[in-house]
Design a protein around this motif. Structure first.
Motif, PDB file in Angstrom:
ATOM      1  N   SER A  70       0.841  -1.200   0.000  1.00 15.43           N
ATOM      2  CA  SER A  70       0.000   0.000   0.000  1.00 15.43           C
ATOM      3  C   SER A  70       0.872   1.245   0.000  1.00 15.43           C
ATOM      4  O   SER A  70       1.981   1.246   0.547  1.00 15.43           O
ATOM      5  CB  SER A  70      -0.912   0.015   1.238  1.00 15.43           C
ATOM      6  OG  SER A  70      -1.792  -1.086   1.215  1.00 15.43           O
ATOM      7  N   GLY A  71       0.364   2.311  -0.605  1.00 18.26           N
ATOM      8  CA  GLY A  71       1.091   3.573  -0.640  1.00 18.26           C
ATOM      9  C   GLY A  71       0.493   4.523  -1.657  1.00 18.26           C
ATOM     10  O   GLY A  71      -0.667   4.378  -2.050  1.00 18.26           O
ATOM     11  N   ARG A  72       1.312   5.475  -2.085  1.00 23.04           N
ATOM     12  CA  ARG A  72       0.876   6.476  -3.056  1.00 23.04           C
ATOM     13  C   ARG A  72       1.809   6.482  -4.263  1.00 23.04           C
ATOM     14  O   ARG A  72       3.031   6.466  -4.101  1.00 23.04           O
ATOM     15  CB  ARG A  72       0.881   7.875  -2.419  1.00 23.04           C
ATOM     16  CG  ARG A  72      -0.143   8.042  -1.297  1.00 23.04           C
ATOM     17  CD  ARG A  72       0.033   9.387  -0.601  1.00 23.04           C
ATOM     18  NE  ARG A  72      -0.971   9.597   0.436  1.00 23.04           N
ATOM     19  CZ  ARG A  72      -2.123  10.218   0.258  1.00 23.04           C
ATOM     20  NH1 ARG A  72      -2.391  10.730  -0.935  1.00 23.04           N
ATOM     21  NH2 ARG A  72      -2.981  10.350   1.248  1.00 23.04           N
ATOM     22  N   THR A  99       5.570   3.607  -0.361  1.00 19.02           N
ATOM     23  CA  THR A  99       4.759   2.767   0.504  1.00 19.02           C
ATOM     24  C   THR A  99       4.569   3.399   1.879  1.00 19.02           C
ATOM     25  O   THR A  99       5.314   4.300   2.288  1.00 19.02           O
ATOM     26  CB  THR A  99       5.396   1.379   0.683  1.00 19.02           C
ATOM     27  OG1 THR A  99       6.529   1.478   1.556  1.00 19.02           O
ATOM     28  CG2 THR A  99       5.840   0.814  -0.659  1.00 19.02           C
ATOM     29  N   ASP A 100       3.580   2.885   2.599  1.00 21.88           N
ATOM     30  CA  ASP A 100       3.347   3.338   3.968  1.00 21.88           C
ATOM     31  C   ASP A 100       4.279   2.648   4.954  1.00 21.88           C
ATOM     32  O   ASP A 100       4.107   2.744   6.160  1.00 21.88           O
ATOM     33  CB  ASP A 100       1.881   3.110   4.371  1.00 21.88           C
ATOM     34  CG  ASP A 100       1.410   1.690   4.108  1.00 21.88           C
ATOM     35  OD1 ASP A 100       2.274   0.795   3.875  1.00 21.88           O
ATOM     36  OD2 ASP A 100       0.192   1.451   4.130  1.00 21.88           O
ATOM     37  N   ARG A 101       5.289   1.960   4.398  1.00 18.63           N
ATOM     38  CA  ARG A 101       6.299   1.298   5.236  1.00 18.63           C
ATOM     39  C   ARG A 101       7.674   1.923   5.024  1.00 18.63           C
ATOM     40  O   ARG A 101       8.709   1.329   5.263  1.00 18.63           O
ATOM     41  CB  ARG A 101       6.329  -0.201   4.921  1.00 18.63           C
ATOM     42  CG  ARG A 101       5.037  -0.926   5.325  1.00 18.63           C
ATOM     43  CD  ARG A 101       4.867  -2.248   4.604  1.00 18.63           C
ATOM     44  NE  ARG A 101       6.013  -3.119   4.805  1.00 18.63           N
ATOM     45  CZ  ARG A 101       6.305  -4.149   4.005  1.00 18.63           C
ATOM     46  NH1 ARG A 101       5.539  -4.403   2.942  1.00 18.63           N
ATOM     47  NH2 ARG A 101       7.347  -4.904   4.248  1.00 18.63           N
ATOM     48  N   ASP A 102       7.674   3.156   4.518  1.00 17.15           N
ATOM     49  CA  ASP A 102       8.893   3.963   4.404  1.00 17.15           C
ATOM     50  C   ASP A 102       9.921   3.416   3.417  1.00 17.15           C
ATOM     51  O   ASP A 102      11.129   3.535   3.624  1.00 17.15           O
ATOM     52  CB  ASP A 102       9.557   4.155   5.778  1.00 17.15           C
ATOM     53  CG  ASP A 102       8.663   4.894   6.755  1.00 17.15           C
ATOM     54  OD1 ASP A 102       7.959   5.824   6.318  1.00 17.15           O
ATOM     55  OD2 ASP A 102       8.660   4.542   7.945  1.00 17.15           O
ATOM     56  N   THR A 104      10.241   2.658  -1.169  1.00 19.86           N
ATOM     57  CA  THR A 104       9.607   2.808  -2.478  1.00 19.86           C
ATOM     58  C   THR A 104       9.794   1.526  -3.279  1.00 19.86           C
ATOM     59  O   THR A 104      10.862   0.901  -3.236  1.00 19.86           O
ATOM     60  CB  THR A 104      10.210   3.990  -3.251  1.00 19.86           C
ATOM     61  OG1 THR A 104       9.978   5.195  -2.507  1.00 19.86           O
ATOM     62  CG2 THR A 104       9.587   4.133  -4.631  1.00 19.86           C
ATOM     63  N   GLN A 130      -4.060   7.235  -1.428  1.00 19.78           N
ATOM     64  CA  GLN A 130      -3.658   5.935  -0.910  1.00 19.78           C
ATOM     65  C   GLN A 130      -4.299   4.811  -1.722  1.00 19.78           C
ATOM     66  O   GLN A 130      -5.489   4.860  -2.043  1.00 19.78           O
ATOM     67  CB  GLN A 130      -4.071   5.808   0.560  1.00 19.78           C
ATOM     68  CG  GLN A 130      -3.512   4.592   1.274  1.00 19.78           C
ATOM     69  CD  GLN A 130      -2.048   4.734   1.643  1.00 19.78           C
ATOM     70  OE1 GLN A 130      -1.451   5.794   1.424  1.00 19.78           O
ATOM     71  NE2 GLN A 130      -1.459   3.695   2.185  1.00 19.78           N
ATOM     72  N   THR A 131      -3.478   3.825  -2.075  1.00 18.45           N
ATOM     73  CA  THR A 131      -3.978   2.706  -2.868  1.00 18.45           C
ATOM     74  C   THR A 131      -3.251   1.436  -2.470  1.00 18.45           C
ATOM     75  O   THR A 131      -2.140   1.490  -1.922  1.00 18.45           O
ATOM     76  CB  THR A 131      -3.802   2.965  -4.378  1.00 18.45           C
ATOM     77  OG1 THR A 131      -4.448   1.933  -5.117  1.00 18.45           O
ATOM     78  CG2 THR A 131      -2.337   3.020  -4.759  1.00 18.45           C
ATOM     79  N   SER A 132      -3.852   0.307  -2.726  1.00 17.13           N
ATOM     80  CA  SER A 132      -3.224  -0.990  -2.481  1.00 17.13           C
ATOM     81  C   SER A 132      -3.037  -1.716  -3.807  1.00 17.13           C
ATOM     82  O   SER A 132      -3.935  -1.713  -4.656  1.00 17.13           O
ATOM     83  CB  SER A 132      -4.078  -1.849  -1.541  1.00 17.13           C
ATOM     84  OG  SER A 132      -4.071  -1.313  -0.229  1.00 17.13           O
TER      85      SER A 132
END
Length: 237
Positions: A70-72, A99-102, A104, A130-132
């Protein structure tokens, strides 16, 4: 050394060599069949979290593993990679996903035909916010393709070279060493078109094995003929 002894040595070496090559191809066949089973299981398994950049990924253990992240998207840094698919010639749209996990990861969002290569011609498909993404983990493809080398300076890409694209597009922060082929989940206007990954393994090992074993049998038959001829020659002396 008599002709008979020399013939025995030559035909024995031929038979042993061809037989060894046949056995080797049978071993390769069993390995390839096991690999195909493993990949098929990965493709149809439930998606797992995409590995972070500090986790080692390998072709044997991770290629075609189904992952989710997930992220942008950072559409300003997308790259178009030359492609030919069942839909015709065009491009893969490879876009960094922050990603939302820091970290790319580059995502191959899918295929666009030549007339859709400009983002303005597929604006509705430029996912914002935000998208998965669910897709298949793929290893980087450095060097190029279509018998042509990548040209980062000219922004011309013929393979999905993760490090090369990330460097040319000035993607910052930790970047995963692999890319993800997005699945067939449709975009707003249908482009890019995901889910076009071709999973195909050349598997001609059985044919090769039969060929080598056939040559081994021919060597044995050749020795029998040679031995009979030698016996006949010795009998008439």
């Amino acid at each position: 050394m008599t002709a008979l002894v020399l013939g025995v040595i030559v035909f024995a070496l031929l038979f042993a060599g061809f037989s060894a090559l046949g056995v080797w191809q049978v071993q390769r066949l069993l390995w390839k069949q096991d690999l195909i089973r493993q990949v098929d299981a990965r493709i149809h398994a439930a998606p797992v979290a995409a590995p972070p950049p500090d986790q080692t990924v390998t072709r044997q253990a991770d290629q075609y593993r189904r992952v989710v992240v997930s992220g942008r998207f950072d559409h300003s840094r997308e790259a178009l990679v030359k492609a030919v698919t069942d839909l015709g010639p065009g491009y893969w749209v490879v876009t960094p996903l922050v990603t939302d996990r820091d970290f790319t990861v580059l995502v191959n969002r899918g295929f666009v035909p030549v007339e859709r290569q400009k983002p303005a011609d597929r604006a509705a498909g430029q996912t914002e916010g935000q998208t998965s993404i669910v897709g298949l983990l793929r290893l980087t493809e450095p060097g190029g393709g279509f018998l042509r080398a990548n040209d980062p300076a000219g922004d011309r890409w013929f393979s999905r070279d993760v490090a090369g694209i990330a460097r040319a597009k000035a993607v910052s922060g930790p970047v995963a060493a692999y890319f993800i082929d997005a699945d067939a989940t449709p975009n707003s206007d249908g482009w890019p078109r995901g889910g076009l990954t071709v999973v195909r393994f050349a598997n001609s090992h059985l044919v090769y094995a039969l060929t080598w074993f056939g040559l081994a049998l021919m060597s044995a038959a050749g020795f029998v003929l040679f031995w009979r001829e030698e016996k006949r020659r010795r009998a008439v002396r």
